[in-house]
Write a protein that holds these residues in place. Structure first.
Motif, PDB file in Angstrom:
ATOM      1  N   PHE A   2     -12.170   5.279  -5.457  1.00 17.08           N
ATOM      2  CA  PHE A   2     -10.678   5.214  -5.705  1.00 17.08           C
ATOM      3  C   PHE A   2     -10.275   3.807  -6.454  1.00 17.08           C
ATOM      4  O   PHE A   2     -11.004   2.702  -6.092  1.00 17.08           O
ATOM      5  CB  PHE A   2      -9.665   5.499  -4.715  1.00 17.08           C
ATOM      6  CG  PHE A   2     -10.110   6.789  -4.129  1.00 17.08           C
ATOM      7  CD1 PHE A   2      -9.747   7.906  -4.848  1.00 17.08           C
ATOM      8  CD2 PHE A   2     -10.313   6.987  -2.595  1.00 17.08           C
ATOM      9  CE1 PHE A   2      -9.628   9.133  -4.365  1.00 17.08           C
ATOM     10  CE2 PHE A   2     -10.335   8.348  -2.198  1.00 17.08           C
ATOM     11  CZ  PHE A   2     -10.029   9.392  -2.957  1.00 17.08           C
ATOM     12  N   LEU A   4      -6.775   1.100  -6.852  1.00 18.36           N
ATOM     13  CA  LEU A   4      -5.315   0.830  -6.628  1.00 18.36           C
ATOM     14  C   LEU A   4      -4.769   0.419  -8.023  1.00 18.36           C
ATOM     15  O   LEU A   4      -5.502  -0.563  -8.536  1.00 18.36           O
ATOM     16  CB  LEU A   4      -5.178  -0.022  -5.426  1.00 18.36           C
ATOM     17  CG  LEU A   4      -3.724  -0.217  -5.046  1.00 18.36           C
ATOM     18  CD1 LEU A   4      -3.075   0.903  -4.354  1.00 18.36           C
ATOM     19  CD2 LEU A   4      -3.647  -1.307  -4.127  1.00 18.36           C
ATOM     20  N   VAL A  42      -2.983   5.735  -6.939  1.00 20.98           N
ATOM     21  CA  VAL A  42      -4.738   5.996  -6.827  1.00 20.98           C
ATOM     22  C   VAL A  42      -4.925   6.566  -8.083  1.00 20.98           C
ATOM     23  O   VAL A  42      -4.642   7.694  -8.365  1.00 20.98           O
ATOM     24  CB  VAL A  42      -4.854   6.442  -5.428  1.00 20.98           C
ATOM     25  CG1 VAL A  42      -6.364   6.650  -5.485  1.00 20.98           C
ATOM     26  CG2 VAL A  42      -4.290   5.790  -4.340  1.00 20.98           C
ATOM     27  N   ALA A  82      -7.078   9.909  -0.712  1.00 19.86           N
ATOM     28  CA  ALA A  82      -6.612   9.000  -1.643  1.00 19.86           C
ATOM     29  C   ALA A  82      -5.245   8.276  -0.897  1.00 19.86           C
ATOM     30  O   ALA A  82      -4.817   7.118  -1.188  1.00 19.86           O
ATOM     31  CB  ALA A  82      -6.342   9.991  -2.787  1.00 19.86           C
ATOM     32  N   LEU A  86      -4.531   4.345  -0.428  1.00 20.94           N
ATOM     33  CA  LEU A  86      -3.406   3.772  -0.892  1.00 20.94           C
ATOM     34  C   LEU A  86      -2.849   3.041   0.411  1.00 20.94           C
ATOM     35  O   LEU A  86      -2.301   1.512   0.407  1.00 20.94           O
ATOM     36  CB  LEU A  86      -2.434   4.703  -1.175  1.00 20.94           C
ATOM     37  CG  LEU A  86      -1.184   3.850  -2.166  1.00 20.94           C
ATOM     38  CD1 LEU A  86      -0.722   4.824  -3.296  1.00 20.94           C
ATOM     39  CD2 LEU A  86       0.012   4.009  -1.255  1.00 20.94           C
TER      40      LEU A  86
END
Length: 140
Positions: A2, A4, A42, A82, A86
């Protein structure tokens, strides 16, 4: 895995709309303060899969307060971490900026997710468009 990313209001609207209020017009997903909010997402590969908007000091005279609004993950990616990623990424940023109290209005079905971050319900259940919610908060 992932990543950000910081976003604009216009970036987050399609996911907000699709996940939270698909039967309402797109503008229903806009909220007061979007212009001054911090919007994050994300990414998985090149796909935006999760969004959340944070409002520091809005509806409060104190910048030590931040609120999460319109937190949404695309259905095909829910339950894969996800949203956790976050919040785990943004909460320390809020804390570094002086936030000591973090809160959100959580759908009743999502309360256990927020409890993993130490958030606890405040007050009684209330409804938005026939959906049950609880205010949840945590001291950072």
């Amino acid at each position: 895995m992932f990543k950000l990313v910081e976003l604009t209001t216009e970036d987050v609207l399609p996911i907000r709309h699709q996940v939270l209020w698909p039967n309402k017009p797109l503008d229903f997903s806009r909220v007061e303060g979007d212009d001054s909010g911090m919007h994050f997402g994300v990414m998985l590969s090149d796909t935006l899969i999760c969004v959340g908007s944070f409002y520091q000091g809005l509806h409060s005279r104190y910048n030590e307060t931040a609120r999460l609004r319109k937190f949404a993950t695309l259905p095909n990616y829910q339950g894969q971490g996800a949203g956790r990623f976050l919040l785990e990424s943004v909460l320390p940023l809020l804390q570094q900026s002086g936030v000591k109290y973090f809160w959100c209005d959580a759908r009743q079905g999502a309360m256990s997710f927020y409890q993993k971050f130490g958030m606890e319900p405040e007050g009684k259940c209330f409804f938005k468009a026939d959906i049950p919610y609880f205010k949840m908060s945590v001291r950072l």
